[in-house]
Motif scaffolding. Sequence first.
Motif, PDB file in Angstrom:
ATOM      1  N   LEU A 173       0.859  -1.189   0.000  1.00  0.00           N
ATOM      2  CA  LEU A 173       0.000   0.000   0.000  1.00  0.00           C
ATOM      3  C   LEU A 173       0.894   1.237   0.000  1.00  0.00           C
ATOM      4  CD1 LEU A 173      -2.634   1.604   0.436  1.00  0.00           C
ATOM      5  CD2 LEU A 173      -2.480   1.044   2.873  1.00  0.00           C
ATOM      6  N   VAL A 174       0.768   2.059  -1.032  1.00  0.00           N
ATOM      7  CA  VAL A 174       1.621   3.250  -1.127  1.00  0.00           C
ATOM      8  C   VAL A 174       0.764   4.503  -1.192  1.00  0.00           C
ATOM      9  CG1 VAL A 174       3.235   4.511  -2.604  1.00  0.00           C
ATOM     10  CG2 VAL A 174       3.576   2.081  -2.180  1.00  0.00           C
ATOM     11  N   CYS A 175       1.043   5.435  -0.311  1.00  0.00           N
ATOM     12  CA  CYS A 175       0.310   6.698  -0.273  1.00  0.00           C
ATOM     13  C   CYS A 175       1.127   7.765  -0.992  1.00  0.00           C
ATOM     14  CB  CYS A 175       0.097   7.093   1.190  1.00  0.00           C
ATOM     15  SG  CYS A 175      -0.727   8.663   1.388  1.00  0.00           S
ATOM     16  N   VAL A 176       0.535   8.372  -2.034  1.00  0.00           N
ATOM     17  CA  VAL A 176       1.227   9.383  -2.827  1.00  0.00           C
ATOM     18  C   VAL A 176       0.879  10.770  -2.287  1.00  0.00           C
ATOM     19  CG1 VAL A 176       1.505  10.386  -5.127  1.00  0.00           C
ATOM     20  CG2 VAL A 176       1.190   7.911  -4.869  1.00  0.00           C
ATOM     21  N   VAL A 177       1.888  11.527  -1.852  1.00  0.00           N
ATOM     22  CA  VAL A 177       1.647  12.868  -1.323  1.00  0.00           C
ATOM     23  C   VAL A 177       2.502  13.885  -2.073  1.00  0.00           C
ATOM     24  CG1 VAL A 177       0.963  12.121   1.000  1.00  0.00           C
ATOM     25  CG2 VAL A 177       3.373  12.569   0.502  1.00  0.00           C
ATOM     26  N   GLU A 178       2.162  15.166  -1.876  1.00  0.00           N
ATOM     27  CA  GLU A 178       2.887  16.217  -2.588  1.00  0.00           C
ATOM     28  C   GLU A 178       4.267  16.472  -1.991  1.00  0.00           C
ATOM     29  OE1 GLU A 178       0.384  19.704  -2.693  1.00  0.00           O
ATOM     30  OE2 GLU A 178      -1.309  18.584  -3.523  1.00  0.00           O
ATOM     31  N   PRO A 228       7.046  16.210   1.790  1.00  0.00           N
ATOM     32  CA  PRO A 228       7.335  15.482   3.027  1.00  0.00           C
ATOM     33  C   PRO A 228       6.454  15.922   4.210  1.00  0.00           C
ATOM     34  CG  PRO A 228       9.382  16.065   1.948  1.00  0.00           C
ATOM     35  CD  PRO A 228       8.285  16.750   1.175  1.00  0.00           C
ATOM     36  N   GLY A 229       6.045  17.191   4.232  1.00  0.00           N
ATOM     37  CA  GLY A 229       5.181  17.659   5.317  1.00  0.00           C
ATOM     38  C   GLY A 229       3.841  16.927   5.350  1.00  0.00           C
ATOM     39  N   ASP A 230       3.366  16.520   4.152  1.00  0.00           N
ATOM     40  CA  ASP A 230       2.104  15.778   4.086  1.00  0.00           C
ATOM     41  C   ASP A 230       2.270  14.397   4.720  1.00  0.00           C
ATOM     42  OD1 ASP A 230       0.993  17.924   2.626  1.00  0.00           O
ATOM     43  OD2 ASP A 230       1.825  17.109   0.765  1.00  0.00           O
ATOM     44  N   LEU A 231       3.435  13.794   4.493  1.00  0.00           N
ATOM     45  CA  LEU A 231       3.749  12.508   5.119  1.00  0.00           C
ATOM     46  C   LEU A 231       3.662  12.636   6.640  1.00  0.00           C
ATOM     47  CD1 LEU A 231       6.821  10.235   4.322  1.00  0.00           C
ATOM     48  CD2 LEU A 231       6.349  10.954   6.645  1.00  0.00           C
ATOM     49  N   LEU A 232       4.251  13.704   7.179  1.00  0.00           N
ATOM     50  CA  LEU A 232       4.236  13.887   8.641  1.00  0.00           C
ATOM     51  C   LEU A 232       2.811  14.018   9.149  1.00  0.00           C
ATOM     52  CD1 LEU A 232       7.230  16.330   9.224  1.00  0.00           C
ATOM     53  CD2 LEU A 232       7.176  13.834   9.335  1.00  0.00           C
ATOM     54  N   ALA A 233       1.979  14.788   8.409  1.00  0.00           N
ATOM     55  CA  ALA A 233       0.591  14.975   8.834  1.00  0.00           C
ATOM     56  C   ALA A 233      -0.135  13.629   8.867  1.00  0.00           C
ATOM     57  CB  ALA A 233      -0.118  15.946   7.889  1.00  0.00           C
ATOM     58  N   ILE A 234       0.104  12.787   7.869  1.00  0.00           N
ATOM     59  CA  ILE A 234      -0.563  11.484   7.824  1.00  0.00           C
ATOM     60  C   ILE A 234      -0.014  10.563   8.914  1.00  0.00           C
ATOM     61  CG2 ILE A 234      -0.893   9.403   6.415  1.00  0.00           C
ATOM     62  CD1 ILE A 234      -1.076  11.294   3.976  1.00  0.00           C
ATOM     63  N   GLU A 235       1.306  10.600   9.136  1.00  0.00           N
ATOM     64  CA  GLU A 235       1.887   9.768  10.197  1.00  0.00           C
ATOM     65  C   GLU A 235       1.305  10.115  11.566  1.00  0.00           C
ATOM     66  OE1 GLU A 235       4.307   7.076  10.384  1.00  0.00           O
ATOM     67  OE2 GLU A 235       3.270   7.016   8.465  1.00  0.00           O
ATOM     68  N   THR A 248      -1.622  10.871  12.327  1.00  0.00           N
ATOM     69  CA  THR A 248      -2.935  10.273  12.559  1.00  0.00           C
ATOM     70  C   THR A 248      -2.805   8.864  13.131  1.00  0.00           C
ATOM     71  OG1 THR A 248      -3.102   9.193  10.386  1.00  0.00           O
ATOM     72  CG2 THR A 248      -3.840  11.474  10.512  1.00  0.00           C
ATOM     73  N   GLY A 249      -1.675   8.198  12.858  1.00  0.00           N
ATOM     74  CA  GLY A 249      -1.510   6.811  13.293  1.00  0.00           C
ATOM     75  C   GLY A 249      -2.425   5.836  12.554  1.00  0.00           C
ATOM     76  N   SER A 250      -3.096   6.304  11.499  1.00  0.00           N
ATOM     77  CA  SER A 250      -4.076   5.469  10.796  1.00  0.00           C
ATOM     78  C   SER A 250      -3.546   4.867   9.500  1.00  0.00           C
ATOM     79  CB  SER A 250      -5.324   6.299  10.440  1.00  0.00           C
ATOM     80  OG  SER A 250      -5.967   6.717  11.611  1.00  0.00           O
ATOM     81  N   PHE A 251      -2.307   5.144   9.175  1.00  0.00           N
ATOM     82  CA  PHE A 251      -1.782   4.633   7.913  1.00  0.00           C
ATOM     83  C   PHE A 251      -0.539   3.797   8.195  1.00  0.00           C
ATOM     84  CE2 PHE A 251       0.849   4.938   4.077  1.00  0.00           C
ATOM     85  CZ  PHE A 251      -0.057   4.441   3.150  1.00  0.00           C
ATOM     86  N   HIS A 252      -0.509   2.592   7.659  1.00  0.00           N
ATOM     87  CA  HIS A 252       0.602   1.684   7.974  1.00  0.00           C
ATOM     88  C   HIS A 252       1.313   1.196   6.724  1.00  0.00           C
ATOM     89  CE1 HIS A 252      -0.944   1.928  12.004  1.00  0.00           C
ATOM     90  NE2 HIS A 252      -2.141   1.617  11.541  1.00  0.00           N
ATOM     91  N   GLY A 253       1.110   1.903   5.596  1.00  0.00           N
ATOM     92  CA  GLY A 253       1.777   1.509   4.360  1.00  0.00           C
ATOM     93  C   GLY A 253       3.051   2.313   4.136  1.00  0.00           C
ATOM     94  N   HIS A 254       3.487   2.348   2.901  1.00  0.00           N
ATOM     95  CA  HIS A 254       4.642   3.140   2.509  1.00  0.00           C
ATOM     96  C   HIS A 254       4.153   4.453   1.866  1.00  0.00           C
ATOM     97  CE1 HIS A 254       7.867  -0.287   2.368  1.00  0.00           C
ATOM     98  NE2 HIS A 254       7.160  -0.292   3.476  1.00  0.00           N
TER      99      HIS A 254
END
Lengths: 201, 201
Positions: free
Chosen positions: A83-88, A90-97, A99-105
């Motif tokens: 499962l890969v989450c595509v973001v714009e 690195p700050g978006d990655l931090l926001a998603i991390e 949440t603790g709700s995403f466990h993919g790459h």
Amino acid sequence: MVQIVPPALDRLIRDLSRLPGIGNKTAARLAMNILRRPSAEARELASALSELHDSIQLCSCCFTFSEDDPCVICADPRRNGALVCVVEQPGDLLAIEKTGSFHGHYHILHGVLSPMDGIGPGEIKVEALMARINSGTIREVLIATSSTVPGEATASFLIDLLHNKGVALTRLACGIPMGMDIKYADRHTLARAIETRTNAE
Amino acid sequence: MVQIVPPALDRLIRDLSRLPGIGNKTAARLAMNILRRPSAEARELASALSELHDSIQLCSCCFTFSEDDPCVICADPRRNGALVCVVEQPGDLLAIEKTGSFHGHYHILHGVLSPMDGIGPGEIKVEALMARINSGTIREVLIATSSTVPGEATASFLIDLLHNKGVALTRLACGIPMGMDIKYADRHTLARAIETRTNAE
């Protein structure tokens, strides 16, 4: 005209005002504040700045900022590489991390398509995303670009590009923010929330 | 918990968020932006920061930030040393200099009276102001503290302190900002503008 602002202060104000969202007045306020405080604090900030680029690089897999390559997320065996989450950014990655709700790459595009600014697919990390998908381990791509015009355009482009690559394509749900009174929601968000209403049973 | 943010980036975010008006989110946004740009820019900012305190001191007469002592304003023979403008911070001096309407000297208090924060007359440059007045060259003191509660309290304190020292005491005029529609002025400002109305003939 006499130079009222000391050159060293003027230089710092000029450098600070190059940062995003920092205008000349804010830069002057920050520089004055730094000057009023102990010089050790200015030196600490200076040292943090000069060491920044030395120790940080892009992860060669997901392109986030990292001290190691691959980054801690790509290297973590407990995370789901299918499962890969595509973001714009690195700050978006931090926001998603957070949440603790995403466990993919992840896959960081480092930008969005913006033809007016000369940013096409070649300027963002699209080719590398294709290569990751072609390698065959990815089952689902969660497209998490922003809900802005360029973010939506980039999402549409990626959906067109990937729709026949044998991976599931998903997007973040769009709707009423948690805790928001419906009467304060803007009508586009509310319309989207109605169109994409979910089963309550 | 795995450290998602690289330590060098985390350190810069922490240092930036110590600056006034910069919260954690803004600090992260600034740090990410600095990281995305060439490392030469970060190094330039670092060098400006580390050299800041080395070359700048307080003018021993007016207490503004300066590379020389006395500062260029105190040392300028064309300026009127009999008129001294008292301001809270060096930034206020710059704002007044930009108007081009003031040709006297300054006195920087480096703060305002704020009993709640333990800031009394001893914590700001009041004694030095008294010494300048006692030296006998000053004819007028323009009190230009901000139109805020602590600014007004500091002005009242200075007026009490200086009213029998043989110097004229003046304050900045308070009223409607230039170009402002009267219906948008707040009622306190409008009331003050009415009370201190000037002769139009």
